[in-house]
Structure formats: C-alpha cells, structure tokens
Design a protein around this motif. Structure first.
Motif, PDB file in Angstrom:
ATOM      1  N   LEU A   1     -14.773   6.626  -0.959  1.00  0.00           N
ATOM      2  CA  LEU A   1     -13.885   7.123   0.095  1.00  0.00           C
ATOM      3  C   LEU A   1     -14.645   7.468   1.383  1.00  0.00           C
ATOM      4  CD1 LEU A   1     -11.631   9.356  -2.173  1.00  0.00           C
ATOM      5  CD2 LEU A   1     -10.901   7.320  -0.937  1.00  0.00           C
TER       6      LEU A   1
ATOM      7  N   ILE B   1      -7.027  11.935  -2.323  1.00  0.00           N
ATOM      8  CA  ILE B   1      -7.441  10.690  -1.647  1.00  0.00           C
ATOM      9  C   ILE B   1      -7.184  10.769  -0.144  1.00  0.00           C
ATOM     10  CG2 ILE B   1      -6.876   8.237  -1.414  1.00  0.00           C
ATOM     11  CD1 ILE B   1      -6.482   8.178  -4.468  1.00  0.00           C
TER      12      ILE B   1
ATOM     13  N   VAL C   1       0.845  -1.205   0.000  1.00  0.00           N
ATOM     14  CA  VAL C   1       0.000   0.000   0.000  1.00  0.00           C
ATOM     15  C   VAL C   1       0.875   1.248   0.000  1.00  0.00           C
ATOM     16  CG1 VAL C   1      -1.729   1.322   1.294  1.00  0.00           C
ATOM     17  CG2 VAL C   1      -1.920  -1.164   1.154  1.00  0.00           C
TER      18      VAL C   1
ATOM     19  N   LEU D   1      -4.581   3.727  -8.160  1.00  0.00           N
ATOM     20  CA  LEU D   1      -4.203   3.030  -6.923  1.00  0.00           C
ATOM     21  C   LEU D   1      -4.610   1.557  -6.996  1.00  0.00           C
ATOM     22  CD1 LEU D   1      -2.965   3.256  -4.117  1.00  0.00           C
ATOM     23  CD2 LEU D   1      -5.180   3.996  -3.239  1.00  0.00           C
ATOM     24  N   ARG D   2      -5.794   1.332  -7.519  1.00  0.00           N
ATOM     25  CA  ARG D   2      -6.261  -0.059  -7.651  1.00  0.00           C
ATOM     26  C   ARG D   2      -5.325  -0.844  -8.581  1.00  0.00           C
ATOM     27  NH1 ARG D   2      -9.672  -3.013 -11.090  1.00  0.00           N
ATOM     28  NH2 ARG D   2     -10.723  -4.728 -10.011  1.00  0.00           N
TER      29      ARG D   2
ATOM     30  N   LEU E   1     -11.213  -2.833  -3.305  1.00  0.00           N
ATOM     31  CA  LEU E   1      -9.806  -3.208  -3.123  1.00  0.00           C
ATOM     32  C   LEU E   1      -9.019  -2.032  -2.540  1.00  0.00           C
ATOM     33  CD1 LEU E   1      -7.481  -5.282  -3.731  1.00  0.00           C
ATOM     34  CD2 LEU E   1      -7.099  -4.014  -5.852  1.00  0.00           C
ATOM     35  N   VAL E   2      -9.338  -0.847  -3.010  1.00  0.00           N
ATOM     36  CA  VAL E   2      -8.639   0.352  -2.539  1.00  0.00           C
ATOM     37  C   VAL E   2      -9.020   0.673  -1.097  1.00  0.00           C
ATOM     38  CG1 VAL E   2      -8.320   2.822  -2.933  1.00  0.00           C
ATOM     39  CG2 VAL E   2      -8.479   1.258  -4.871  1.00  0.00           C
TER      40      VAL E   2
ATOM     41  N   LEU F   1      -8.050   6.886  -7.593  1.00  0.00           N
ATOM     42  CA  LEU F   1      -8.563   5.587  -7.146  1.00  0.00           C
ATOM     43  C   LEU F   1      -8.278   4.491  -8.181  1.00  0.00           C
ATOM     44  CD1 LEU F   1     -12.007   6.545  -5.518  1.00  0.00           C
ATOM     45  CD2 LEU F   1      -9.957   5.723  -4.349  1.00  0.00           C
ATOM     46  N   GLN F   2      -8.501   4.836  -9.436  1.00  0.00           N
ATOM     47  CA  GLN F   2      -8.277   3.839 -10.479  1.00  0.00           C
ATOM     48  C   GLN F   2      -6.800   3.446 -10.549  1.00  0.00           C
ATOM     49  OE1 GLN F   2     -10.126   5.964 -13.752  1.00  0.00           O
ATOM     50  NE2 GLN F   2     -11.982   4.719 -13.625  1.00  0.00           N
TER      51      GLN F   2
ATOM     52  N   TYR G   1      -2.278   2.117   5.102  1.00  0.00           N
ATOM     53  CA  TYR G   1      -1.347   3.220   4.831  1.00  0.00           C
ATOM     54  C   TYR G   1      -0.966   3.925   6.138  1.00  0.00           C
ATOM     55  CZ  TYR G   1       0.576   7.208   2.197  1.00  0.00           C
ATOM     56  OH  TYR G   1       1.403   8.169   1.672  1.00  0.00           O
TER      57      TYR G   1
ATOM     58  N   MET H   1     -13.632  -0.920  -6.513  1.00  0.00           N
ATOM     59  CA  MET H   1     -12.873   0.016  -5.676  1.00  0.00           C
ATOM     60  C   MET H   1     -12.757  -0.434  -4.219  1.00  0.00           C
ATOM     61  SD  MET H   1     -11.537   2.249  -7.437  1.00  0.00           S
ATOM     62  CE  MET H   1     -11.526   1.820  -9.174  1.00  0.00           C
TER      63      MET H   1
ATOM     64  N   LEU I   1      -2.009  -1.492  -6.826  1.00  0.00           N
ATOM     65  CA  LEU I   1      -2.129  -2.535  -5.793  1.00  0.00           C
ATOM     66  C   LEU I   1      -2.183  -3.921  -6.430  1.00  0.00           C
ATOM     67  CD1 LEU I   1      -4.724  -0.780  -3.403  1.00  0.00           C
ATOM     68  CD2 LEU I   1      -2.385  -1.418  -2.797  1.00  0.00           C
ATOM     69  N   GLN I   2      -2.941  -4.018  -7.484  1.00  0.00           N
ATOM     70  CA  GLN I   2      -3.040  -5.318  -8.165  1.00  0.00           C
ATOM     71  C   GLN I   2      -1.673  -5.716  -8.739  1.00  0.00           C
ATOM     72  OE1 GLN I   2      -6.339  -4.353 -10.848  1.00  0.00           O
ATOM     73  NE2 GLN I   2      -7.609  -5.885  -9.799  1.00  0.00           N
TER      74      GLN I   2
ATOM     75  N   ARG J   1      -2.851  11.788  -4.919  1.00  0.00           N
ATOM     76  CA  ARG J   1      -2.679  11.214  -3.567  1.00  0.00           C
ATOM     77  C   ARG J   1      -3.249  12.178  -2.520  1.00  0.00           C
ATOM     78  NH1 ARG J   1       2.499  10.281  -3.704  1.00  0.00           N
ATOM     79  NH2 ARG J   1       3.149  12.200  -2.631  1.00  0.00           N
TER      80      ARG J   1
ATOM     81  N   MET K   1       0.803   3.945  -2.994  1.00  0.00           N
ATOM     82  CA  MET K   1       0.469   5.350  -2.730  1.00  0.00           C
ATOM     83  C   MET K   1       1.610   6.269  -3.172  1.00  0.00           C
ATOM     84  SD  MET K   1      -2.562   5.998  -1.381  1.00  0.00           S
ATOM     85  CE  MET K   1      -2.572   7.354  -0.217  1.00  0.00           C
ATOM     86  N   ASP K   2       2.833   5.830  -2.915  1.00  0.00           N
ATOM     87  CA  ASP K   2       3.992   6.653  -3.297  1.00  0.00           C
ATOM     88  C   ASP K   2       4.055   6.873  -4.806  1.00  0.00           C
ATOM     89  OD1 ASP K   2       4.688   6.868  -0.695  1.00  0.00           O
ATOM     90  OD2 ASP K   2       6.257   5.325  -0.733  1.00  0.00           O
TER      91      ASP K   2
END
Lengths: 189, 281
Positions: free
Chosen positions: B14, A142, A127, A177-178, B44-45, A174-175, B52, B42, A181-182, A139, A131-132
């Motif tokens: 969110l 969010i 995560v 980030l998802r 997942l996020v 969000l898109q 975090y 979403m 992550l995946q 960021r 995020m970085d």
C-alpha cells in the motif's frame, strides 16, 4: 500525427523522442485520473494540481525508468502520483484529515478512444464494486493506508484497535480485494 | 516467512511504510521469494485502487505550465549550456520549473537591493577617496604657499639689507652688465669698503629651464671663486647677499655663468655676465 487511437506504448515511444505533442496527448488522456487520485489523497486542489504537473513532468523527464514489462503505463503513472502524494502527506504539507474540497467529476474521457473510454469506465465499476464488497473495517484500513498515507501505527491510533488487528485487517482486505477483482474480470496490466 | 516482518507486507504494497521500514523490508524481499511472489500478486490491487477515485479535471494552468516546462527542457537539450545567453542562464538558475514566481521575485528584489547597496557603498568610497585627494591637494597647495611666503620673506630681508646697504654712508656701487649672450642683463653690486659681504641686484636675465642654474663667480686674476648659485624670477630678477672669504672690493671682477643644477667647481657653461669691479665705476 497524434491520434486518439495511438496506444500508450506508442505515445511513450514518441515521448522518448522528445515529442511534446505526445506528452500533451497523454496528459489529456490521464490527467483527470491522476487528479482524481491526488484529490482523494490530499483533498486540496492546489496540492493536487502540483502533483499532476510533477507526475507528468516525471513521465517526460524520466522516460527511461518506465519498463513496459512491469506493468501498464497508467500503473506507472499512478505509482508516481501516489508516491508524490505520500511524500506530501509525510512532509505535513497537507493535514492528515483533509476537508474535502468540491470536486468536478470528469465524465468526459479526453484523449481516449471509444474502446479505451469504455474499458476505463468498466474498470472503475469493477473496483468500486470490489471495494464495496469488502468488510467495512478492512476497507477502512486500506483506504486510510493507500489514500491517506497513514502508517500502520497511525491507523491503529486513529481506529483505536491494536496494531496486530490493523495488520490482520490490511492483509485480509488486500487478499479479498484481489479475489473480488479477479472475480469481476479486472485484469492485471 | 518471518512472523514480524511479514506483518509489513500489506503496508509495503500500500506504500505506507516508513523509510526505515521500507529499507528493512526491501532487504528482506531480496532473500525471500515467497514474499516477493505475494507482493507481485498484490500489484493487481495497487493497479486497481487508483481507479477507486473519481476522475477530476486538473486546473487549466497545470497543463500550460507543464508544456512550457517541456518546451524549455527541449530547448535546453538542443542548445549547449555555453551557447545559452547569460540572461537565459540566469533565468533558468532562478526561475523554478513549476513557474512559481514568488521566490524568483524575492531573489531578484534581494539582488536589486544588494546591487543598490554595493553601488551606494562604492559611491561613498569614491567620494571619500575624492575628498582625501582634495585634502592632499590643499595640503600641497598650503605647503607651496608657505614656501612662497618664506621666499618672499627672504626676498624682503634681502631687499631690506640692500636698502640698508645702499643708504649706508660709504657704500661702494659697481655696475654689472651682461655679455653678448645676454646683453639685456644688468645689475648693481653694493659693498661696504673692506667688507666681506655685499648685495647684488640683477635684472634682465633669462629664466633658465629646469636642471640649470646661474652661478656667481668672484674673480681674482685668473682664478674664479664660486660665490653661490641662484635662479631668477619670471621677470629675470634676483637679489643676492654675497659672503666672501675676503673683502669683496679686493676681487678684480664678477661673473655669472650657466651651470648644471648644484653648481660647478669651475665655470663650464655660457658666461652671461662679466664685469670688472673697478673702483672708478
């Protein structure tokens, strides 16, 4: 006998039978994660403590509302804690711009077995890394929304950009980030 | 998807929509499978984001208070409410689950003050009631004393009249004696010649119980004429002023009987005094 290798699901089944020891063990396992989230959102130890206590109280008293098919226990717990923090922020119980208190980072994962502890550390790294990699303005949106509970209008005002731009940054963030992550192997619960 | 409402999607995920926006958006979700799918993706996020934040230990008292709350809750589940003690039910009513004792303490303090005020008010009411009762008693006592004074004044007048009669020249005197029922009774009748008034001094009569009185009769031949009712004092004495329809000395005899309160038309009870009014006495 409650042991570290009991799964979250097994602990929840015990909690549903009014087993206080099981709740105690779940608390040991996840209270630091919940406290970390509450501290990041509220920046106030007393308020964060209150959120932790209320979160686990709801785990105990609203066991029936947990649906295993909708996600992991930790996601459910995080959801409760996040909503409580948002409510506190909305009630102006804490200031929007908190002065961050000194935090004691918990490196010991009490209540987790070795495998769970390693998994937790890996997920945090995934995560953090995802995020970085986000563009800073995405960021920022969010973080302001999720961790500070700001509405889209408040974010627009705080950042000085049009509301439409805030919408775009949030959606794209969000898109991305998802996807990130995946790409790092973060699995949905 | 609708352009405007679609903009709410990321903020719904969110968790920072306003209450109105969220209600509006959730209604929209019910009718839009595409939006529902996006929200689902979403998750997942939103599952990842809490990680975090660094782990931070909660304060030690949090767990303690939580577990106390849990134990209390378990006990409450085991014990039906009606079986809980009164104090316990009161405690659960006022002590919040979070264990913050400030509010309960204020509630208890307010209750103590309220109870003390109520007790003080009741004390004052009782005191006022006692004082009112005392005033009533004193008024009754005063009335009783006034009645006593009136009786004494009346008695004094009677005795003055008796003395005047006794000392008047030509006054006739008749000795009065008790019957076998009250042989200790005696007296003296003072009358002026041919006068319809006279004074009768009696002593040695037995005080009667409530509901009975002595009745005086002036008797001519076989005919008793009621001449009034009276009572005697604790010493069995009475001083009476007689008022007859004819000269008292013209009657043949004088009698006293025991009658119901209010008197009778004819003697009905014990005759305790009977004396002939003999001119030779």
């Amino acid at each position: 006998m409650i042991r570290a290798d009991l799964s979250d699901e097994q602990l929840m089944r015990l909690i549903a039978t009014r087993d206080g020891t099981a709740l105690e063990y779940l608390y040991e396992r996840y209270s630091a994660s919940v406290m970390g989230l509450a501290m990041k959102m509220l920046g106030n130890r007393a308020e964060a403590d209150e959120v932790v206590q209320e979160t686990f109280w709801r785990v105990w008293s609203k066991t029936d509302s947990y649906r295993a098919d909708r996600g992991t226990l930790l996601s459910w717990i995080f959801g409760i804690a996040h909503n409580l923090c948002i409510d506190m922020i909305r009630q102006q119980k804490v200031k929007l711009l908190n002065i961050q208190e000194t935090q004691i980072v918990n490196f010991a994962n009490h209540g987790m077995n070795e495998a769970a502890s390693i998994r937790d550390a890996v997920e945090r790294e995934q995560v953090q890394s995802a995020m970085d990699d986000l563009p800073s303005e995405q960021r920022e949106v969010i973080e302001m929304a999720f961790f500070k509970g700001l509405t889209r209008q408040e974010i627009a005002k705080a950042t000085g950009v049009p509301l439409g731009t805030v919408h775009t940054r949030a959606r794209l963030g969000l898109q991305k980030l998802r996807t990130a992550l995946q790409a790092r192997g973060f699995e949905q619960d | 998807m609708e352009d405007k409402i679609e903009e709410l999607l990321p903020f719904y995920v969110l968790g920072t929509l306003t209450v109105d926006e969220r209600e509006h958006f959730e209604a929209y979700l019910q009718t839009n499978p595409e939006a529902r799918e996006w929200v689902k993706q979403m998750t997942l996020v939103t599952t990842a984001l809490p990680r975090y934040a660094d782990r931070v230990d909660a304060s030690p008292h949090v767990k303690k208070v939580l577990m106390e709350r849990v134990q209390e809750h378990s006990r409450a589940k085991q014990l039906p409410a009606e079986k809980l003690g009164f104090i316990e039910r009161l405690r659960r009513l006022f002590v919040p689950k979070g264990g913050n004792m400030v509010l309960p303490a204020m509630v208890v303090l307010s209750l103590v003050i309220a109870i003390a005020s109520l007790a003080w008010a009741l004390l004052m009411v009782n005191r006022a009631s006692a004082l009112n009762q005392e005033i009533t008693n004193l008024q009754e006592k005063l009335a009783s004393q006034e009645q006593l004074i009136n009786n004494l004044q009346e008695q004094l007048v009677n005795e003055q009249q008796v003395i005047a009669l006794i000392s008047a020249p030509g006054t006739e005197t008749f000795d009065i004696t008790g019957t076998d029922l009250q042989p200790q009774a005696r007296g003296r009748l003072f009358v002026k010649p041919n006068s319809q008034t006279g004074s009768l001094v009696l002593s040695g009569l037995t005080p009667l119980e409530t509901g009975s009185v002595y009745q005086l009769w002036l008797i001519q031949g076989d005919l008793p004429v009621a001449a009034g009712v009276f009572t005697v004092d604790a010493q069995g004495q009475a001083t009476l002023q007689l008022q007859a329809v004819q000269a008292i000395s013209s009657y043949d005899a004088l009698g006293v009987s025991v009658e119901p309160e209010g008197g009778s038309q004819q003697p009905t009870g014990d005759i305790v005094i009977f004396s002939a009014l003999s001119k030779d006495a």
